[in-house]
Structure formats: structure tokens, C-alpha cells
Motif scaffolding. Sequence first.
Motif, PDB file in Angstrom:
ATOM      1  N   VAL A  59       8.732  13.441   3.089  1.00 15.47           N
ATOM      2  CA  VAL A  59       8.858  13.995   1.738  1.00 15.47           C
ATOM      3  C   VAL A  59       8.577  15.491   1.687  1.00 15.47           C
ATOM      4  CG1 VAL A  59       8.266  11.791   0.652  1.00 15.47           C
ATOM      5  CG2 VAL A  59       6.448  13.439   1.150  1.00 15.47           C
ATOM      6  N   GLY A  60       8.160  16.103   2.797  1.00 21.06           N
ATOM      7  CA  GLY A  60       7.811  17.517   2.774  1.00 21.06           C
ATOM      8  C   GLY A  60       6.440  17.739   2.166  1.00 21.06           C
ATOM      9  N   PRO A  61       5.974  18.987   2.119  1.00 22.94           N
ATOM     10  CA  PRO A  61       4.622  19.271   1.619  1.00 22.94           C
ATOM     11  C   PRO A  61       4.418  18.885   0.154  1.00 22.94           C
ATOM     12  CG  PRO A  61       5.469  21.111   2.876  1.00 22.94           C
ATOM     13  CD  PRO A  61       6.618  20.177   2.670  1.00 22.94           C
ATOM     14  N   GLY A  62       5.414  19.126  -0.694  1.00 22.10           N
ATOM     15  CA  GLY A  62       5.284  18.774  -2.107  1.00 22.10           C
ATOM     16  C   GLY A  62       4.272  19.642  -2.838  1.00 22.10           C
ATOM     17  N   GLU A  63       4.128  19.357  -4.122  1.00 22.76           N
ATOM     18  CA  GLU A  63       3.186  20.101  -4.963  1.00 22.76           C
ATOM     19  C   GLU A  63       1.788  19.556  -4.778  1.00 22.76           C
ATOM     20  OE1 GLU A  63       2.316  21.068  -9.719  1.00 22.76           O
ATOM     21  OE2 GLU A  63       4.019  19.814  -9.130  1.00 22.76           O
ATOM     22  N   LYS A  64       0.826  20.443  -4.674  1.00 17.38           N
ATOM     23  CA  LYS A  64      -0.575  20.045  -4.555  1.00 17.38           C
ATOM     24  C   LYS A  64      -1.343  20.659  -5.718  1.00 17.38           C
ATOM     25  CE  LYS A  64      -0.728  19.351   0.446  1.00 17.38           C
ATOM     26  NZ  LYS A  64       0.709  19.469   0.711  1.00 17.38           N
ATOM     27  N   ARG A  65      -1.769  19.812  -6.625  1.00 18.49           N
ATOM     28  CA  ARG A  65      -2.475  20.302  -7.810  1.00 18.49           C
ATOM     29  C   ARG A  65      -3.979  20.370  -7.571  1.00 18.49           C
ATOM     30  NH1 ARG A  65       0.191  17.750 -13.327  1.00 18.49           N
ATOM     31  NH2 ARG A  65       2.371  18.246 -12.848  1.00 18.49           N
ATOM     32  N   ILE A  66      -4.629  21.176  -8.374  1.00 25.74           N
ATOM     33  CA  ILE A  66      -6.086  21.273  -8.360  1.00 25.74           C
ATOM     34  C   ILE A  66      -6.606  20.627  -9.635  1.00 25.74           C
ATOM     35  CG2 ILE A  66      -8.059  22.848  -8.378  1.00 25.74           C
ATOM     36  CD1 ILE A  66      -6.330  24.851  -6.843  1.00 25.74           C
ATOM     37  N   GLU A  67      -7.489  19.645  -9.473  1.00 26.99           N
ATOM     38  CA  GLU A  67      -7.963  18.903 -10.641  1.00 26.99           C
ATOM     39  C   GLU A  67      -8.845  19.765 -11.537  1.00 26.99           C
ATOM     40  OE1 GLU A  67      -9.887  14.508 -11.618  1.00 26.99           O
ATOM     41  OE2 GLU A  67      -9.766  15.233  -9.565  1.00 26.99           O
ATOM     42  N   LYS A  68      -9.813  20.460 -10.939  1.00 24.35           N
ATOM     43  CA  LYS A  68     -10.688  21.332 -11.714  1.00 24.35           C
ATOM     44  C   LYS A  68     -10.846  22.639 -10.947  1.00 24.35           C
ATOM     45  CE  LYS A  68     -13.346  17.848 -14.219  1.00 24.35           C
ATOM     46  NZ  LYS A  68     -14.691  17.368 -14.576  1.00 24.35           N
ATOM     47  N   ALA A 103       0.856  -1.183   0.000  1.00 21.83           N
ATOM     48  CA  ALA A 103       0.000   0.000   0.000  1.00 21.83           C
ATOM     49  C   ALA A 103       0.891   1.230   0.000  1.00 21.83           C
ATOM     50  CB  ALA A 103      -0.925   0.016   1.210  1.00 21.83           C
ATOM     51  N   LEU A 104       0.548   2.206  -0.815  1.00 26.14           N
ATOM     52  CA  LEU A 104       1.250   3.484  -0.877  1.00 26.14           C
ATOM     53  C   LEU A 104       0.268   4.566  -0.438  1.00 26.14           C
ATOM     54  CD1 LEU A 104       2.996   3.171  -4.389  1.00 26.14           C
ATOM     55  CD2 LEU A 104       3.769   2.278  -2.174  1.00 26.14           C
ATOM     56  N   VAL A 105       0.613   5.314   0.630  1.00 25.47           N
ATOM     57  CA  VAL A 105      -0.303   6.322   1.145  1.00 25.47           C
ATOM     58  C   VAL A 105       0.437   7.618   1.427  1.00 25.47           C
ATOM     59  CG1 VAL A 105      -1.806   4.563   2.143  1.00 25.47           C
ATOM     60  CG2 VAL A 105      -0.033   5.602   3.569  1.00 25.47           C
ATOM     61  N   HIS A 106      -0.336   8.700   1.502  1.00 23.58           N
ATOM     62  CA  HIS A 106       0.207  10.027   1.803  1.00 23.58           C
ATOM     63  C   HIS A 106      -0.443  10.535   3.076  1.00 23.58           C
ATOM     64  CE1 HIS A 106       1.775  14.115   0.863  1.00 23.58           C
ATOM     65  NE2 HIS A 106       0.689  14.489   1.536  1.00 23.58           N
ATOM     66  N   ALA A 107       0.373  10.905   4.066  1.00 22.56           N
ATOM     67  CA  ALA A 107      -0.134  11.419   5.334  1.00 22.56           C
ATOM     68  C   ALA A 107       0.422  12.808   5.609  1.00 22.56           C
ATOM     69  CB  ALA A 107       0.220  10.471   6.479  1.00 22.56           C
ATOM     70  N   ILE A 163       2.280  -4.848   3.051  1.00 28.11           N
ATOM     71  CA  ILE A 163       3.388  -3.967   3.415  1.00 28.11           C
ATOM     72  C   ILE A 163       2.949  -2.549   3.060  1.00 28.11           C
ATOM     73  CG2 ILE A 163       5.777  -3.292   2.945  1.00 28.11           C
ATOM     74  CD1 ILE A 163       6.375  -6.188   2.261  1.00 28.11           C
ATOM     75  N   THR A 164       2.814  -1.712   4.075  1.00 26.89           N
ATOM     76  CA  THR A 164       2.325  -0.354   3.854  1.00 26.89           C
ATOM     77  C   THR A 164       3.469   0.643   3.969  1.00 26.89           C
ATOM     78  OG1 THR A 164       0.072  -0.828   4.564  1.00 26.89           O
ATOM     79  CG2 THR A 164       0.821   1.454   4.769  1.00 26.89           C
ATOM     80  N   ILE A 165       3.575   1.490   2.939  1.00 25.72           N
ATOM     81  CA  ILE A 165       4.622   2.508   2.868  1.00 25.72           C
ATOM     82  C   ILE A 165       3.942   3.868   2.886  1.00 25.72           C
ATOM     83  CG2 ILE A 165       6.607   3.333   1.579  1.00 25.72           C
ATOM     84  CD1 ILE A 165       6.605   0.600   0.103  1.00 25.72           C
ATOM     85  N   ALA A 166       4.278   4.688   3.866  1.00 24.56           N
ATOM     86  CA  ALA A 166       3.639   5.990   4.028  1.00 24.56           C
ATOM     87  C   ALA A 166       4.644   7.106   3.780  1.00 24.56           C
ATOM     88  CB  ALA A 166       3.057   6.119   5.429  1.00 24.56           C
ATOM     89  N   GLU A 167       4.310   7.987   2.843  1.00 26.44           N
ATOM     90  CA  GLU A 167       5.060   9.231   2.718  1.00 26.44           C
ATOM     91  C   GLU A 167       4.377  10.251   3.618  1.00 26.44           C
ATOM     92  OE1 GLU A 167       3.421  11.774  -0.969  1.00 26.44           O
ATOM     93  OE2 GLU A 167       4.573  10.017  -1.612  1.00 26.44           O
ATOM     94  N   VAL A 168       5.166  11.019   4.374  1.00 28.49           N
ATOM     95  CA  VAL A 168       4.590  11.984   5.315  1.00 28.49           C
ATOM     96  C   VAL A 168       5.166  13.363   5.038  1.00 28.49           C
ATOM     97  CG1 VAL A 168       4.198  10.235   7.082  1.00 28.49           C
ATOM     98  CG2 VAL A 168       6.337  11.524   7.107  1.00 28.49           C
ATOM     99  N   GLU A 169       4.306  14.362   5.146  1.00 26.69           N
ATOM    100  CA  GLU A 169       4.771  15.732   4.961  1.00 26.69           C
ATOM    101  C   GLU A 169       5.643  16.179   6.129  1.00 26.69           C
ATOM    102  OE1 GLU A 169       1.783  18.560   3.871  1.00 26.69           O
ATOM    103  OE2 GLU A 169       0.668  17.117   2.658  1.00 26.69           O
ATOM    104  N   GLU A 170       5.312  15.704   7.319  1.00 26.68           N
ATOM    105  CA  GLU A 170       6.076  16.101   8.509  1.00 26.68           C
ATOM    106  C   GLU A 170       6.348  14.871   9.369  1.00 26.68           C
ATOM    107  OE1 GLU A 170       5.671  18.977  12.463  1.00 26.68           O
ATOM    108  OE2 GLU A 170       4.277  19.202  10.780  1.00 26.68           O
ATOM    109  N   LEU A 171       7.613  14.610   9.638  1.00 30.15           N
ATOM    110  CA  LEU A 171       8.001  13.504  10.517  1.00 30.15           C
ATOM    111  C   LEU A 171       8.197  14.040  11.922  1.00 30.15           C
ATOM    112  CD1 LEU A 171       8.885  10.491  10.740  1.00 30.15           C
ATOM    113  CD2 LEU A 171      11.226  11.302  10.358  1.00 30.15           C
TER     114      LEU A 171
END
Length: 265
Positions: A235-244, A171-175, A203-211
Motif C-alpha cells: 500500500v506504500g507509506p500512506g498518510e501518518k497522522r499525529i493524534e495529539k 486480522a488486519l495489520v499494518h507492517a 485469516i490474517t491480512i497484512a498491508e505493507v509499506e514496502e513489498l
Amino acid sequence: MINKVMATAADAVADIPDGASLAVGGFGLCGIPVALIDALHDGGATDLETVSNNCGVDDWGLGRLLADHRIRRTVSSYVGENKEFARQFLAGELEVILTPQGTLAEKLRAGGAGIPAFYTSAGVGTQVSEGGLPQKYDGDGSVLQASEPKEVRTFRDAEYVLEESLTPDYALVHAWKGDRHGNLVFSATAMNFNPLCAMAGRITIAEVEELVEPGELDPAAVHVPGIFVQRVVPVGPGEKRIEKRTVTLAPAEPSSSSAPSGKDS
């Protein structure tokens, strides 16, 4: 307690082999584990099966893997924003298991809870339960593979279809926040499918903006406890796109000619 932190996203996904099944969090462009997906793309894994509400858009998220024909099969509920997805499906290059959205969520939740199957009313009386839903086309547009009928039973005078749960290999997740033990907190609508995927993956792998350090998270605020998470990568905040993007136009200033004339009293 085990320190589950990985140095980079590349390290975190390095052992994902060709042919693996992946539960991937996110809804539209919200809460997508972009860093992990990009690292997986760069690592070259192919012939993947993805379980995700949608399969990204043409140049973002899972859409990157799809564009390079790295995805063999996908289990999804909404796929309408990706032209390359539609092209591959209709050309016979991609197998698609369309699943009602609530059913997909419960398949993941049940998998994480150790429940092998459940009954639901969603899809009763349709191709979801009766079979015949196209899953793969051949090159000339004919249905090469269709869904099989599912078991239907009656409970309290209503019919329900049997659905099997999902327990993908990874599992790949973003927290928003996570600690070294794998406890995760999600922000606002990024809650969507992320907690469900985190529970379901073997096996779950989590990317987190803040550790943060263990003990810094309020236990009552933890959405997914570390028992479900094997790897954490900051991974830090990263880019956040807007779909529409939608905007509200400012009201037009009234012209002097359109002002009401009125009468003296």
C-alpha cells in the motif's frame, strides 16, 4: 512457497462477510491498517465485531466504520478519544467489552499460541472479575447487559482471574516491510498490537509499506513469520497522522531592560 500477494486492499478484504470478528492492529493512530479499513468500509461489510486497543478516532481508522454503524460490538482497552464511540455506547447502539490493556494483549497472544485461557491478577477484586461491568445500555441510559462473574483461583497465596483467549475470524495489520510469503517486519512503535493481532486471526491480512522478495528480509529481523499470514497487499507509506501534537516553544529572547546590571569590580 505460496505467493500471498493481493493486487489491492479491496481484493484482500473482499470476502469478509457481515458479522465477522476482526482483530485490528494499531495503538492510537500508530500502526493502523488504514488502507484495509478503508477498503472494508467501501465494501459495505456491517454488523462487525472488532478487537482493538482503541476504536479509532472520529474520522480515522475504525472510527470510519463506527460512524456508519458498521460495528456491532468491540473489545477494547481504551476508548477515550472518540466522541461518537461514547455517544453510541451510552445510547445503546454499541456493545463494548472493556478489557485491561495487558489482558487484551495476552488474550491475542495466547490465541495465536493455541492457549485457550490463562490466569492473570489484572482485574481481581473489580468488576472485571466480579461482574457487573456495563457492556450495553438501552435507549434511556439503563444498563441492558452487564459482564458475568469470572472464575478466580488462588496460586501462591494470590488471587488470579481466568481470561479466555481470542481468535477472531480475521486480522488486519499494518507492517513496514513484508515479502511474498507473508513474513513481516514492523517499524518502531507500530510493533504495538500488530504482531499479536497477526498471530491471533484465523485469516490474517497484512498491508505493507514496502513489498520485498523472499530472502531480502534478515530472518533474525522478522517479527511475524509467514505461517501466521494468509494475504499481503502493498500500500506504500500512506498518510501518518499525529493524534495529539505537542510542541516546545522557543525560549524568549531576554530584553535589555531585564539584563542583570552587575557592578564594576
